[in-house]
Design a protein around this motif. Structure first.
Motif, PDB file in Angstrom:
ATOM      1  N   GLU A   1       0.832  -1.203   0.000  1.00  0.00           N
ATOM      2  CA  GLU A   1       0.000   0.000   0.000  1.00  0.00           C
ATOM      3  C   GLU A   1       0.872   1.262   0.000  1.00  0.00           C
ATOM      4  OE1 GLU A   1      -3.006  -0.144   3.103  1.00  0.00           O
ATOM      5  OE2 GLU A   1      -3.510  -2.224   2.579  1.00  0.00           O
ATOM      6  N   LEU A   2       1.945   1.228   0.790  1.00  0.00           N
ATOM      7  CA  LEU A   2       2.843   2.395   0.825  1.00  0.00           C
ATOM      8  C   LEU A   2       3.434   2.643  -0.562  1.00  0.00           C
ATOM      9  CD1 LEU A   2       4.890   2.026   4.143  1.00  0.00           C
ATOM     10  CD2 LEU A   2       3.266   3.833   3.582  1.00  0.00           C
ATOM     11  N   ARG A   3       3.867   1.558  -1.214  1.00  0.00           N
ATOM     12  CA  ARG A   3       4.432   1.695  -2.572  1.00  0.00           C
ATOM     13  C   ARG A   3       3.403   2.277  -3.532  1.00  0.00           C
ATOM     14  NH1 ARG A   3       7.295  -3.125  -1.575  1.00  0.00           N
ATOM     15  NH2 ARG A   3       5.573  -4.370  -2.361  1.00  0.00           N
ATOM     16  N   GLN A   4       2.133   1.913  -3.321  1.00  0.00           N
ATOM     17  CA  GLN A   4       1.072   2.411  -4.211  1.00  0.00           C
ATOM     18  C   GLN A   4       0.630   3.826  -3.829  1.00  0.00           C
ATOM     19  OE1 GLN A   4      -1.669  -0.724  -3.448  1.00  0.00           O
ATOM     20  NE2 GLN A   4      -0.816  -2.107  -4.993  1.00  0.00           N
ATOM     21  N   GLY A   5       1.284   4.425  -2.822  1.00  0.00           N
ATOM     22  CA  GLY A   5       0.993   5.814  -2.487  1.00  0.00           C
ATOM     23  C   GLY A   5      -0.140   5.998  -1.492  1.00  0.00           C
ATOM     24  N   VAL A   6      -0.647   4.888  -0.923  1.00  0.00           N
ATOM     25  CA  VAL A   6      -1.686   5.021   0.106  1.00  0.00           C
ATOM     26  C   VAL A   6      -1.092   5.754   1.317  1.00  0.00           C
ATOM     27  CG1 VAL A   6      -3.302   3.783   1.608  1.00  0.00           C
ATOM     28  CG2 VAL A   6      -2.741   2.853  -0.669  1.00  0.00           C
ATOM     29  N   LYS A   7      -1.835   6.727   1.829  1.00  0.00           N
ATOM     30  CA  LYS A   7      -1.349   7.501   2.994  1.00  0.00           C
ATOM     31  C   LYS A   7      -1.448   6.669   4.271  1.00  0.00           C
ATOM     32  CE  LYS A   7      -0.102  11.955   3.134  1.00  0.00           C
ATOM     33  NZ  LYS A   7      -0.455  12.972   2.142  1.00  0.00           N
ATOM     34  N   LYS A   8      -0.379   6.700   5.052  1.00  0.00           N
ATOM     35  CA  LYS A   8      -0.323   5.967   6.321  1.00  0.00           C
ATOM     36  C   LYS A   8       0.301   6.885   7.360  1.00  0.00           C
ATOM     37  CE  LYS A   8      -1.663   2.017   4.678  1.00  0.00           C
ATOM     38  NZ  LYS A   8      -2.918   1.443   5.158  1.00  0.00           N
ATOM     39  N   PRO A   9       0.091   6.601   8.646  1.00  0.00           N
ATOM     40  CA  PRO A   9       0.745   7.425   9.668  1.00  0.00           C
ATOM     41  C   PRO A   9       2.260   7.154   9.781  1.00  0.00           C
ATOM     42  CG  PRO A   9      -0.789   5.850  10.674  1.00  0.00           C
ATOM     43  CD  PRO A   9      -0.818   5.603   9.214  1.00  0.00           C
TER      44      PRO A   9
END
Lengths: 496, 496
Positions: free
Chosen positions: A51-59
């Motif tokens: 998800e991080l690689r796909q640009g999903v925002k995370k804390p």
């Protein structure tokens, strides 16, 4: 999920056949296997990374996989000499290159001479290349102050796990009340519980004493054994020293007491000693079961059966990906040893590159060799850093209210105890999760830190822990420990 | 051997305890395991080699181990490109060396990017490096004329053996008459019989038809299945194509018939296709079970469960020592697939160097790459030589009276039938040996040639065979075949 009766007729109407292999029809022992170190929490960590690689925002910006003792994944550099020799073996044209030291070339040539067709691509004999078994025997003799080791009692393996499972396989027999029981520590490294479930043997838990820095107590061994004798036939006792996940290093007197107990109670001893190079605490020292057993003299030295395991995955080298290891057996029935050799031969041979690395680990450069200085320096840096990280981990965790961490005397993990508020426990139960799994999952979702809940290793009822490796580089470890402590405080407030 | 009652009191008197682990108390399933390819004949070959080294006089100067398909042990050179890439991955300092071609460096960098910490020393995920699973999927798609392959259905393994045993483990269940039965060809590669013995599953034999070049006949499958249904629950059908030890290559119609049979009878298909690159005979062609199944359309394409196995040990590369391989599953229940993944995770990961080699094998240099010409040339030499050796073997054996050899259409073995005179059979029985074991042992003692008796693979009662690899270099193979034929003639005279 398997189909219900109603679904079944549906299936028939559609011309669909139910699958041959379903959860209902498959091997029930395999279904019972659990392996927390790579369980649901790690699968979720993989998803979060994607998800991080796909640009999903995370804390958080990065997932830190502190779930497993994987030094090089954490950025530790391989030991140069080990890789030089291996590269020369893989691609012998390099033997003409001026860029490799003479001693690396000599080592590589010596190993290639011992390989079929002088190539790593040939199968070795199933117990491993004879030359390397001899190297291992000399290493054990040096380690144990000259006590003899016979290369014919050494079997190379695909990491230590492979050898551990092989020995367990030999031990499993019986049904119902005669089914083989195997004593394992709680908390344990879950290879043991997984292998016993798969082999349909009985897991007999003995608890390490958290109040005494996870010490092993023979009275507790005796309790576990007596209780087990009612419903199975306990035949083996597993020891992990230095401890995983607990990090304790056993005192010599304790090892002696364990050996006497095993002898009296007729238990085959399995000593998982893969962290023998990883001892940090002042006053702690590694004593091999083989050495103590031998020094105790007869009848222990001459009769007590023992298998001791080691690997190239841990120590200062951390070459996990190569899957190299060995087992040394002591006082094993020669006829059983033949059976073990036969069993190993079915899988043909352990991976030869792992055998080569093992050879380097057990016969590193000597002081007179050109590679010695660099080898020693690299080794020392790793071990000194691990010692510092062990200390830092214990210190930061113990400063946090609600977290208590025993000293990390050895190995490469801390296993701190965490207090979880009753409302968190209740919420976890509503979600169908173990409370510490709920805590670790929340931690992962909020901070990207991946650690393994104590329930995956076993713990006393009503206590909660997690296992975290101390391997992250110093500059990452301190913020990691602080973030984790802060999260625990926040989590506690939230559910109080 | 276990102690008798009399011995036991002796033991007590001496203060000796009986061992915990003896032939009597150990796992009875392990005791039943047999693995002829590395059995007593190979142990004797090792002894003879040692005797030769010690200067003991023998009627030969060298032991030729034609017992196992181990190309590089027989002198075959590794494929340069594979070893270049692997050396770069093992020791990335070499990426700055001018001695490596650009495409090898590109491949190595691509793989290192996909490794934890950019190092082969890190564990990979348990199913194998994702990038390499994708490479394998593209390879399968090219091989099968564009039929899609999903990387999520591909699991890398420690050689094909590891994956085969893993799938068998999933299938084993039940007791007594519901115990899982698995159909295997006779003659078979003894990994199957060994794994089934260890897992306590029922081995159901179906015979290949020696008179029709070891063809597989569905009527014989049906006979075996019906007979087995009385005492077990047959749930899987194993196929080895190209055949080991038999060397036959299955026709497409035969594969279709097998798939229809498996579907009707609800059998999970296991296709051992590790020799898919080794097809020599004119008119023979490799058809993958996956391709045929898919082209047959529904319901086969959509429902028939299949696992197909491949490895880096055979083919033109022969990198046995690295223990690389994979399984692709088709139409497997997703819940079971999760269970398989869990089971694999207990052993952490397949050896990473083997994964790297597999990546090279499935994505070799393209025509535009600098390494293409050399790679192709090396590959072609190996395959052309193998084809010539397959022909030569068949020809020389069939010129010998009392030896009859089917064409070696593929794989890397011949499995000729030998006539043994009744007096030899009788002598063998006196010695407690299978007659072809007696023949092979005599051959070894007199000529140094090590081949494996047919009884280790299974054969029709009263027939005798041996398996010999065709891998020895041409200049050694012809004299070997002649020596073997002459020995058979002499042996026949001696016992007539």
């Amino acid at each position: 999920m398997a189909l219900r009766a109603g679904d079944r007729s549906q299936v028939a109407m559609n011309g669909l056949k139910e699958k041959v292999l379903t959860l209902d029809t498959m091997n029930p022992c395999v279904r019972r296997v659990e392996y927390a170190v790579r369980g649901p929490i790690v699968l979720r960590a993989l998803e979060l990374e994607q998800e991080l690689r796909q640009g999903v925002k995370k804390p958080f910006t990065e997932v830190i996989r502190a779930n497993i003792g994987d030094a090089q994944a954490m950025g530790q550099k391989p030991i140069t000499f080990l890789r030089q020799v291996l590269a020369l073996c893989v691609h012998p044209d390099l033997l003409n290159s001026p860029d490799f030291p003479e001693d690396a070339k000599r080592k590589a040539e010596r190993i290639l001479q011992a390989c079929g067709g002088h190539s790593l691509g040939a199968y070795s004999v199933s117990s491993g290349i004879q030359l390397i078994r001899e190297d291992v025997a000399r290493y054990i003799e040096r380690r144990d102050g000259g006590i003899p080791s016979d290369p014919n009692n050494i079997y190379l393996s695909t990491g230590a796990s492979d050898a551990i499972v092989t020995v367990l396989k030999l031990l499993v027999a019986g049904e119902g009340p005669t089914r083989t029981g195997v004593l394992i520590p709680i908390p344990q490294y879950p290879l043991y519980s997984a292998a016993l479930a798969e082999l349909n043997a009985v897991q007999v838990d003995y608890y390490l004493d958290e109040e005494r820095a996870w010490a092993l107590d023979v009275a507790e061994l005796r309790r576990a054994l007596c209780q087990a004798r009612g419903h199975c036939c306990p035949r083996a006792l597993c020891i992990i020293n230095p401890g995983n996940p607990t990090g304790q290093v056993q005192a010599r007197e304790c090892i002696e007491a364990v050996i006497r107990f095993a002898f009296e109670e007729r238990l085959f001893l399995m000593a998982d000693e893969v962290y023998q190079d990883n001892v940090y605490a002042e006053g702690s020292q590694f004593h091999s079961f083989k050495k103590v057993l031998t020094e105790m003299g007869p009848p222990y030295a001459t009769q007590q059966e023992l298998a001791s395991f080691h690997s190239v995955s841990k120590g200062y080298m951390g070459e996990c990906g190569f899957r190299g290891g060995y087992v040394e057996v002591v006082n094993m029935d020669p006829a059983v040893q033949q059976q073990m050799q036969k069993l190993m031969s079915v899988r043909l041979c352990p991976p030869v590159p792992g055998q080569v690395l093992l050879s380097m680990v057990v016969s590193p450069p000597a002081p007179s060799d050109p590679s010695f200085a660099q080898f020693q320096a690299e080794r020392q840096v790793v071990l000194a850093e691990l010692a510092a990280k062990a200390k830092l981990t214990e210190q930061v965790f113990n400063e946090a209210p609600g977290i208590r961490c025993n000293p990390v005397q050895g190995a490469m993990y801390s296993f701190p105890r965490v207090q979880l508020p009753p409302r968190a426990v209740q919420r976890a139960q509503e979600l169908g999760l173990a409370p510490d799994m709920f805590f670790c999952m929340s931690l992962l979702e909020e901070t990207g830190i991946c650690v393994v809940p104590g329930s995956g290793f076993g713990q006393r009822e009503g206590t909660y822990h997690f296992r975290m490796t101390i391997l992250p580089p110093m500059e990452k470890l301190r913020p990691l420990l602080e973030k984790l402590s802060q999260f625990h405080a926040k989590f506690t407030r939230e559910y109080s």
